[in-house]
Design a protein around this motif. Structure first.
Motif: not given
Length: 333
Positions: A238-245, A252-255, A279-294
């Motif tokens: 529910m959160l990721a979909g609107p952000v991606i769209d 092929g893009e990176q985030v 998993q959602i981004l991988k299914q859409r072919g979008i690569a997470i190249v850096r991340n923060l969790v916290g």
């Protein structure tokens, strides 16, 4: 209300003073007017970055003062905008002769007070530019804003623009990069519980034991929808979909991705959210190249989370990876 405080009216000053005592090698604290400055400021010849906003969102903004990020931060009262005097005095304390960039979250009080401070500084011969952060896709207008709210994307703007300033970029260039980040980052959050502002002493809003709010703001502003609690994977979607769209991300893009806690969420739960986001981004072919969790931009003790995605390219990744040393963010040093 159960909180580790002394007097309600002293909360922000005491917390700010504590930040300075905990990190004297990184920051120095001034209480009247209240601001947090980089310990070695002013750095001559460097563009000075200044941000600020209501307290209660820690580590934003004071925790991001230091090498490679902010030169100063102006904490207001809890969920209340800082006043122009704070920005003016902070700017004078950290201005190194190359101009000042204000990074402003899109809340009416913040925008108005930073604008007034910029006018006062310009009148004294200090060049000031401002970049607005308005990354929340949940709602177009809210109780505190005209247009979208500024939320987690602020962390990305402060880090990347801060790296450019640290590298000696001009005011024009730092402003350009900050705007690039602001235009290419989107966020959305949710709440499982409310939070309690010390001065109010009661929850900002009420949520039933089996309810959640999707699209909540960082001050407890209403979101898109209140509904029954769902499993973490469904909430993440529910959160990721609107952000991606809204970003228009394509295969092929990176985030750079951030799963952010709202202050009262266990890290274990944030990793569950990150797992599904990946998993959602991988299914859409979008690569997470850096991340923060916290916990990077919070809402006191609210339970919940937000997701932020920044469309990344070589320039932004290089600046993201550049050294940073602040109380809340540190790498490469």
């Amino acid at each position: 209300m159960k909180k580790l405080i002394n007097r309600v009216e002293a909360v922000v000053d005491e917390a700010t003073e504590g930040l300075g005592l905990a990190h004297p090698d990184l920051v120095r604290v001034h209480l009247e007017p209240r601001y947090v400055a980089r310990a070695d400021a002013p750095v001559q010849g460097k563009v000075a970055l200044i941000s600020g906003g209501g307290s209660g969102h820690e580590p934003l903004h004071g925790g991001y003062v230091g090498r490679g990020m902010l030169d100063a931060a102006c904490p207001g009262e809890v969920f209340t905008s800082p006043v122009p005097d704070q920005m003016v005095e902070a700017a004078k304390a950290v201005h190194g002769g190359a101009g000042v960039l204000f990074i402003v979250k899109n809340y009416t009080g913040d925008v108005m007070n930073f604008e007034l401070a910029a006018e006062l500084l310009q009148a004294e011969g200090i060049e000031v530019r401002s970049v607005l952060v308005a990354d929340d896709v949940a709602v177009e207008d809210s109780l505190y804003t005209a247009g979208r709210r500024g939320v987690g994307g602020t962390v990305f703007v402060e880090k990347i623009a801060g790296a450019a300033a640290e590298a000696g970029a001009s005011l024009d260039e730092v402003e350009r990069i900050a705007r690039r980040v602001s235009e290419n980052v989107r966020s959305m959050g949710m709440a499982l519980t409310s939070c309690t502002v010390p001065a109010k002493g009661s929850p900002t809003f009420e949520l039933g034991e089996d309810e959640m709010e999707i699209g909540i703001g960082i001050h407890g502003e209403p979101g898109r929808e209140r509904m029954k609690l769902r499993p973490a994977d469904e909430i993440t979607a529910m959160l990721a979909g609107p952000v991606i769209d809204d970003l228009g991300l394509q295969a092929g893009e990176q985030v750079i991705a951030m799963v952010n806690g709202m202050g009262g969420t266990p890290l274990m739960e944030l990793y569950i959210v990150y797992r599904q986001l990946a998993q959602i981004l991988k299914q859409r072919g979008i690569a997470i190249v850096r991340n923060l969790v916290g916990n990077y931009i919070t809402s006191l003790e609210m339970q919940g989370c937000s997701i932020s995605l920044l469309r990344a390219d070589d320039e932004l990744l290089r600046l993201w990876d550049a050294p940073v040393h602040t109380p809340a963010l540190r790498w490469g040093v």
